[in-house]
Design a protein around this motif. Sequence first.
Motif, PDB file in Angstrom:
ATOM      1  N   ARG A 130       0.877  -1.173  -0.193  1.00  0.00           N
ATOM      2  CA  ARG A 130      -0.053  -0.082  -0.030  1.00  0.00           C
ATOM      3  C   ARG A 130       0.777   1.298  -0.160  1.00  0.00           C
ATOM      4  NH1 ARG A 130      -3.524  -3.037   3.731  1.00  0.00           N
ATOM      5  NH2 ARG A 130      -2.574  -1.974   5.738  1.00  0.00           N
ATOM      6  N   ASN A 131       2.150   1.310   0.478  1.00  0.00           N
ATOM      7  CA  ASN A 131       2.878   2.055   0.517  1.00  0.00           C
ATOM      8  C   ASN A 131       3.271   2.851  -0.892  1.00  0.00           C
ATOM      9  OD1 ASN A 131       3.942   2.386   3.604  1.00  0.00           O
ATOM     10  ND2 ASN A 131       3.962   0.326   2.974  1.00  0.00           N
ATOM     11  N   VAL A 132       3.496   1.563  -1.557  1.00  0.00           N
ATOM     12  CA  VAL A 132       3.979   2.042  -3.130  1.00  0.00           C
ATOM     13  C   VAL A 132       2.435   2.436  -3.905  1.00  0.00           C
ATOM     14  CG1 VAL A 132       4.775   1.029  -5.273  1.00  0.00           C
ATOM     15  CG2 VAL A 132       5.523  -0.010  -2.855  1.00  0.00           C
ATOM     16  N   THR A 133       1.288   1.958  -3.508  1.00  0.00           N
ATOM     17  CA  THR A 133       0.259   2.369  -4.383  1.00  0.00           C
ATOM     18  C   THR A 133       0.047   3.816  -4.120  1.00  0.00           C
ATOM     19  OG1 THR A 133      -0.703  -0.017  -4.330  1.00  0.00           O
ATOM     20  CG2 THR A 133      -2.176   1.871  -4.700  1.00  0.00           C
ATOM     21  N   ARG A 134       0.125   4.186  -2.758  1.00  0.00           N
ATOM     22  CA  ARG A 134      -0.286   5.582  -2.351  1.00  0.00           C
ATOM     23  C   ARG A 134       0.899   6.664  -3.348  1.00  0.00           C
ATOM     24  NH1 ARG A 134      -1.120   3.505   2.830  1.00  0.00           N
ATOM     25  NH2 ARG A 134       0.935   3.848   3.537  1.00  0.00           N
ATOM     26  N   SER A 135       1.966   6.210  -3.267  1.00  0.00           N
ATOM     27  CA  SER A 135       3.113   7.005  -3.867  1.00  0.00           C
ATOM     28  C   SER A 135       3.006   6.958  -5.401  1.00  0.00           C
ATOM     29  CB  SER A 135       4.382   6.466  -3.698  1.00  0.00           C
ATOM     30  OG  SER A 135       5.421   7.282  -4.123  1.00  0.00           O
TER      31      SER A 135
END
Length: 225
Positions: A130-135
Amino acid sequence: MSPRKADPDTRARLVDAAARLLSDEGPQALSTRRLAQETGNSTMAVYTYFDGIGGLVHAMVHEGFERLQEHLTRVRHTDDPVSDLALLGRAFRHNAARNEHLYAVMFGGCSLAGFHLSEYDRQHGRYTLRNVTRSVTRCMGAGRFHPDDADLVSHRLWCAVHGLTTLELGSYLIPPYDADRCFEDQLVSLMVGCGDTPERAARSVSDSAARLPLLVHAPDPDGPA
Protein backbone atom coordinates in the motif's frame (compact mmCIF):
# COMPACT_ATOMS: atom_id res chain seq x y z
CA MET A 1 11.24 -14.28 45.33
CA SER A 2 9.54 -12.68 42.33
CA PRO A 3 9.69 -14.58 39.01
CA ARG A 4 12.42 -13.65 36.58
CA LYS A 5 11.24 -11.22 33.94
CA ALA A 6 11.36 -12.32 30.32
CA ASP A 7 14.04 -10.71 28.19
CA PRO A 8 12.20 -8.41 25.75
CA ASP A 9 14.79 -9.21 23.06
CA THR A 10 14.45 -12.99 23.32
CA ARG A 11 11.64 -13.23 20.77
CA ALA A 12 13.58 -11.27 18.14
CA ARG A 13 16.74 -13.31 18.78
CA LEU A 14 14.83 -16.55 18.30
CA VAL A 15 13.28 -15.32 15.05
CA ASP A 16 16.64 -14.20 13.67
CA ALA A 17 18.41 -17.39 14.73
CA ALA A 18 15.70 -19.58 13.23
CA ALA A 19 15.75 -17.71 9.92
CA ARG A 20 19.54 -17.97 9.69
CA LEU A 21 19.45 -21.69 10.41
CA LEU A 22 16.84 -22.19 7.69
CA SER A 23 18.80 -20.10 5.22
CA ASP A 24 22.19 -21.66 5.96
CA GLU A 25 21.41 -25.27 6.82
CA GLY A 26 17.82 -26.02 5.86
CA PRO A 27 14.78 -27.07 7.91
CA GLN A 28 16.55 -30.07 9.46
CA ALA A 29 18.54 -27.61 11.59
CA LEU A 30 15.41 -26.04 13.05
CA SER A 31 15.02 -27.68 16.46
CA THR A 32 14.38 -26.37 19.94
CA ARG A 33 17.72 -27.74 21.10
CA ARG A 34 19.66 -26.02 18.30
CA LEU A 35 17.82 -22.74 18.83
CA ALA A 36 18.59 -22.91 22.54
CA GLN A 37 22.28 -23.32 21.72
CA GLU A 38 22.25 -20.46 19.22
CA THR A 39 20.47 -17.98 21.48
CA GLY A 40 21.58 -19.01 24.96
CA ASN A 41 18.04 -19.84 26.07
CA SER A 42 16.35 -22.97 27.33
CA THR A 43 14.46 -25.22 24.92
CA MET A 44 11.23 -24.01 26.53
CA ALA A 45 11.70 -20.51 25.13
CA VAL A 46 10.33 -21.57 21.74
CA TYR A 47 7.15 -22.80 23.41
CA THR A 48 6.90 -19.78 25.68
CA TYR A 49 7.03 -17.28 22.82
CA PHE A 50 5.66 -19.24 19.86
CA ASP A 51 3.90 -22.40 21.11
CA GLY A 52 6.47 -24.49 19.25
CA ILE A 53 8.46 -24.59 16.03
CA GLY A 54 5.37 -24.22 13.82
CA GLY A 55 4.45 -20.95 15.49
CA LEU A 56 8.03 -19.75 15.12
CA VAL A 57 7.93 -20.34 11.36
CA HIS A 58 4.77 -18.22 11.08
CA ALA A 59 6.38 -15.53 13.25
CA MET A 60 9.39 -15.33 10.91
CA VAL A 61 7.15 -14.38 7.99
CA HIS A 62 5.30 -11.74 10.01
CA GLU A 63 8.48 -10.32 11.54
CA GLY A 64 10.07 -10.02 8.11
CA PHE A 65 7.22 -7.91 6.78
CA GLU A 66 7.07 -5.82 9.93
CA ARG A 67 10.71 -4.87 9.40
CA LEU A 68 10.02 -4.09 5.75
CA GLN A 69 7.07 -1.90 6.71
CA GLU A 70 9.21 -0.06 9.23
CA HIS A 71 11.69 0.76 6.47
CA LEU A 72 9.03 1.87 4.02
CA THR A 73 7.22 4.13 6.47
CA ARG A 74 10.43 6.09 7.03
CA VAL A 75 10.02 7.56 3.53
CA ARG A 76 8.62 11.06 3.99
CA HIS A 77 6.49 12.87 1.44
CA THR A 78 8.19 15.71 -0.46
CA ASP A 79 7.11 17.84 -3.39
CA ASP A 80 8.76 15.28 -5.71
CA PRO A 81 6.61 12.13 -5.60
CA VAL A 82 8.85 10.32 -8.09
CA SER A 83 11.83 10.78 -5.78
CA ASP A 84 9.68 9.48 -2.92
CA LEU A 85 8.71 6.43 -4.98
CA ALA A 86 12.32 5.72 -5.93
CA LEU A 87 13.27 6.00 -2.26
CA LEU A 88 10.68 3.33 -1.43
CA GLY A 89 12.54 1.06 -3.84
CA ARG A 90 15.81 1.85 -2.10
CA ALA A 91 14.23 1.19 1.29
CA PHE A 92 12.98 -2.19 0.05
CA ARG A 93 16.44 -3.14 -1.13
CA HIS A 94 18.16 -1.86 2.01
CA ASN A 95 15.81 -3.84 4.25
CA ALA A 96 16.46 -7.00 2.25
CA ALA A 97 20.23 -6.59 2.63
CA ARG A 98 19.89 -6.09 6.39
CA ASN A 99 17.46 -8.98 6.82
CA GLU A 100 18.59 -11.40 4.13
CA HIS A 101 17.86 -14.43 6.31
CA LEU A 102 14.23 -13.32 6.73
CA TYR A 103 13.79 -12.26 3.10
CA ALA A 104 14.03 -15.84 1.84
CA VAL A 105 11.35 -16.98 4.30
CA MET A 106 9.02 -14.05 3.55
CA PHE A 107 8.91 -14.78 -0.15
CA GLY A 108 9.13 -18.55 -0.10
CA GLY A 109 12.73 -18.78 -1.25
CA CYS A 110 13.74 -20.88 1.75
CA SER A 111 12.90 -24.56 2.07
CA LEU A 112 10.25 -25.13 4.71
CA ALA A 113 9.88 -28.89 4.31
CA GLY A 114 7.84 -30.21 7.21
CA PHE A 115 6.39 -26.81 8.10
CA HIS A 116 3.18 -25.48 6.60
CA LEU A 117 2.63 -21.86 5.60
CA SER A 118 -1.03 -21.05 5.17
CA GLU A 119 -2.45 -18.86 2.42
CA TYR A 120 -2.84 -16.20 5.08
CA ASP A 121 0.89 -16.34 5.76
CA ARG A 122 1.66 -16.17 2.03
CA GLN A 123 -0.52 -13.10 1.55
CA HIS A 124 0.14 -11.48 4.93
CA GLY A 125 2.80 -9.03 3.77
CA ARG A 126 0.75 -7.48 0.98
CA TYR A 127 -0.13 -4.61 3.30
CA THR A 128 3.37 -3.26 2.71
CA LEU A 129 2.49 -2.71 -0.96
CA ARG A 130 0.00 0.00 0.00
CA ASN A 131 2.97 2.34 0.55
CA VAL A 132 3.85 1.94 -3.12
CA THR A 133 0.27 2.35 -4.34
CA ARG A 134 -0.14 5.62 -2.46
CA SER A 135 3.11 6.92 -3.91
CA VAL A 136 2.16 5.87 -7.46
CA THR A 137 -1.17 7.66 -7.05
CA ARG A 138 0.67 10.84 -6.06
CA CYS A 139 2.91 10.54 -9.13
CA MET A 140 -0.16 10.29 -11.35
CA GLY A 141 -1.83 13.22 -9.59
CA ALA A 142 1.28 15.35 -10.17
CA GLY A 143 1.20 14.56 -13.91
CA ARG A 144 4.50 12.67 -13.77
CA PHE A 145 2.91 9.29 -14.58
CA HIS A 146 0.25 8.39 -17.12
CA PRO A 147 -3.22 7.86 -15.62
CA ASP A 148 -3.52 4.13 -15.01
CA ASP A 149 -4.53 1.45 -12.53
CA ALA A 150 -2.36 2.43 -9.55
CA ASP A 151 -2.54 -1.04 -8.04
CA LEU A 152 -1.40 -2.67 -11.27
CA VAL A 153 1.47 -0.20 -11.63
CA SER A 154 2.48 -0.91 -8.02
CA HIS A 155 2.58 -4.63 -8.75
CA ARG A 156 4.74 -3.95 -11.82
CA LEU A 157 7.24 -2.01 -9.73
CA TRP A 158 7.15 -4.57 -6.91
CA CYS A 159 7.86 -7.46 -9.28
CA ALA A 160 10.77 -5.60 -10.84
CA VAL A 161 12.49 -4.53 -7.62
CA HIS A 162 11.88 -7.89 -5.94
CA GLY A 163 13.43 -9.65 -8.92
CA LEU A 164 16.57 -7.54 -8.82
CA THR A 165 16.83 -7.88 -5.05
CA THR A 166 16.57 -11.67 -5.27
CA LEU A 167 19.33 -11.77 -7.88
CA GLU A 168 21.48 -9.50 -5.74
CA LEU A 169 21.06 -11.62 -2.62
CA GLY A 170 21.95 -14.68 -4.65
CA SER A 171 25.16 -12.99 -5.85
CA TYR A 172 24.12 -13.33 -9.49
CA LEU A 173 24.84 -9.70 -10.41
CA ILE A 174 28.54 -9.03 -10.96
CA PRO A 175 30.59 -6.19 -12.56
CA PRO A 176 30.26 -4.52 -14.92
CA TYR A 177 26.52 -5.16 -14.44
CA ASP A 178 26.50 -5.35 -10.68
CA ALA A 179 23.49 -4.72 -8.47
CA ASP A 180 24.16 -1.01 -7.97
CA ARG A 181 24.50 -0.28 -11.67
CA CYS A 182 21.47 -2.38 -12.59
CA PHE A 183 19.37 -0.88 -9.80
CA GLU A 184 20.03 2.72 -10.79
CA ASP A 185 19.22 1.94 -14.42
CA GLN A 186 16.13 0.00 -13.37
CA LEU A 187 14.73 2.85 -11.28
CA VAL A 188 15.00 5.36 -14.11
CA SER A 189 13.60 2.92 -16.67
CA LEU A 190 10.64 2.07 -14.44
CA MET A 191 9.75 5.73 -13.92
CA VAL A 192 10.01 6.44 -17.66
CA GLY A 193 7.90 3.39 -18.38
CA CYS A 194 5.20 4.80 -16.12
CA GLY A 195 5.14 8.07 -18.10
CA ASP A 196 7.88 10.31 -16.71
CA THR A 197 10.42 11.97 -18.99
CA PRO A 198 13.97 10.54 -18.96
CA GLU A 199 15.41 13.83 -17.73
CA ARG A 200 12.98 14.33 -14.85
CA ALA A 201 13.14 10.66 -13.89
CA ALA A 202 16.95 10.74 -13.77
CA ARG A 203 16.91 13.85 -11.53
CA SER A 204 14.37 12.35 -9.15
CA VAL A 205 16.20 9.03 -8.92
CA SER A 206 19.46 10.86 -8.24
CA ASP A 207 17.74 12.91 -5.54
CA SER A 208 16.41 9.73 -3.92
CA ALA A 209 19.95 8.34 -3.70
CA ALA A 210 21.04 11.42 -1.75
CA ARG A 211 18.12 10.92 0.66
CA LEU A 212 18.88 7.27 1.46
CA PRO A 213 21.46 7.91 4.23
CA LEU A 214 18.96 10.13 6.03
CA LEU A 215 16.31 7.42 5.75
CA VAL A 216 18.61 4.71 7.06
CA HIS A 217 19.51 6.75 10.15
CA ALA A 218 16.12 8.39 10.65
CA PRO A 219 14.26 8.12 13.98
CA ASP A 220 11.06 6.11 14.14
CA PRO A 221 8.44 7.60 11.81
CA ASP A 222 5.70 9.73 13.33
CA GLY A 223 3.20 9.11 10.57
CA PRO A 224 2.46 7.05 7.48
CA ALA A 225 4.40 7.43 4.25
